[in-house]
Design an enzyme around this catalytic site. Sequence first.
Site, PDB file in Angstrom:
ATOM      1  N   GLY A 237      -2.857   0.378  -2.651  1.00  0.00           N
ATOM      2  CA  GLY A 237      -4.091   0.756  -1.730  1.00  0.00           C
ATOM      3  C   GLY A 237      -3.738   1.815  -0.582  1.00  0.00           C
ATOM      4  N   THR A 238      -2.715   2.612  -0.946  1.00  0.00           N
ATOM      5  CA  THR A 238      -2.357   3.927   0.056  1.00  0.00           C
ATOM      6  C   THR A 238      -3.497   4.886  -0.078  1.00  0.00           C
ATOM      7  OG1 THR A 238      -1.031   5.022  -1.727  1.00  0.00           O
ATOM      8  CG2 THR A 238       0.046   3.543  -0.333  1.00  0.00           C
ATOM      9  N   ASN A 239      -4.286   4.977  -1.231  1.00  0.00           N
ATOM     10  CA  ASN A 239      -5.128   5.998  -1.259  1.00  0.00           C
ATOM     11  C   ASN A 239      -6.388   5.392  -0.572  1.00  0.00           C
ATOM     12  OD1 ASN A 239      -4.831   8.519  -3.131  1.00  0.00           O
ATOM     13  ND2 ASN A 239      -3.953   6.910  -4.039  1.00  0.00           N
TER      14      ASN A 239
ATOM     15  N   MET B  80      -7.178  -0.593 -11.828  1.00  0.00           N
ATOM     16  CA  MET B  80      -6.513  -0.597 -13.045  1.00  0.00           C
ATOM     17  C   MET B  80      -7.296  -1.345 -14.347  1.00  0.00           C
ATOM     18  SD  MET B  80      -3.896   1.043 -12.386  1.00  0.00           S
ATOM     19  CE  MET B  80      -2.637   0.667 -13.995  1.00  0.00           C
TER      20      MET B  80
ATOM     21  N   ASN C  23     -12.502   9.469  -9.367  1.00  0.00           N
ATOM     22  CA  ASN C  23     -11.144   8.713  -9.585  1.00  0.00           C
ATOM     23  C   ASN C  23     -10.118   9.660  -9.261  1.00  0.00           C
ATOM     24  OD1 ASN C  23      -9.234   6.760 -10.485  1.00  0.00           O
ATOM     25  ND2 ASN C  23      -8.843   8.264 -12.410  1.00  0.00           N
TER      26      ASN C  23
ATOM     27  N   LEU D 145     -13.897   0.740 -16.690  1.00  0.00           N
ATOM     28  CA  LEU D 145     -15.091   0.514 -16.662  1.00  0.00           C
ATOM     29  C   LEU D 145     -16.023   0.361 -17.804  1.00  0.00           C
ATOM     30  CD1 LEU D 145     -15.788   2.399 -13.348  1.00  0.00           C
ATOM     31  CD2 LEU D 145     -14.945   0.243 -13.364  1.00  0.00           C
TER      32      LEU D 145
ATOM     33  N   HIS E 291      -6.219  10.819 -10.095  1.00  0.00           N
ATOM     34  CA  HIS E 291      -5.226  10.876 -11.185  1.00  0.00           C
ATOM     35  C   HIS E 291      -4.094  11.519 -10.982  1.00  0.00           C
ATOM     36  CE1 HIS E 291      -3.826   9.703 -15.074  1.00  0.00           C
ATOM     37  NE2 HIS E 291      -3.614  10.932 -15.179  1.00  0.00           N
TER      38      HIS E 291
END
Length: 210
Positions: free
Chosen positions: A17-19, A94, A111, A97, A113
């Site tokens: 969860g660093t983003n 991860m 998102n 959807l 990437h």
Amino acid sequence: MSEASTFRIAVLASGTGTNLQAILDRLHGRHGIGVVGVGSNKNDAQALARAEAAGIETATFERDDYADRVARDAALGDWLEALRVDLVALAGYMELLSPELVGRFANRIVNVHPALLPSFPGLDAIGQALDAEAEVTGVTVHFVDEGVDTGPIIVQRPVQVPADHDRDALEATIHAIEHELYPEAIRMIAAGRVSLEAGDPALVRIAPGD
Ligand code: GRF
């Protein structure tokens, strides 16, 4: 910030969860933006602890708790709708959807990437770039469609691969850029500056800022 004027974001994350943290640090409670929920497919995701520390509602949708992906994503979609989200930001989520969920939030899911899409989609994009001996890779923020990392590209930033192909160094550089670029892109979306061209669904237009 008044509730009515807040641009409401939910973040979905599976890992460290660093983003998510970058979004919380740079956007939450600023620029008319609020993170109103953090969801995960993993009960033990570190991202959930980061959300709790920030006082943000969390929810988990684990694979084993539902009959199938469609049922799980229906529950996830109900939760997102109840939160009245304007945007869903995937941040190391991860799971692919379901098409039903993507359709429910059409052009409202983004998102980040760790490659210059369309190069190196899917898992371990950094490893893919190293294996391909690419000299340049980078970071992409894109809208999410039904494919794997195939949606319309919003912004990209290149990163030079180190001459010694050191993976740790490349990862550190890419993550630092993600932490800048993703909040920047979300801020542009919240400001209403990002739109999809009606005649060309792959084309994203960005209006100039102030
Ligand atoms: C990031 O590299 C992102 O690009 C990818 O998954 C990773 C998530 O890292 N989609 P973190 O959980 O935000 O630290």
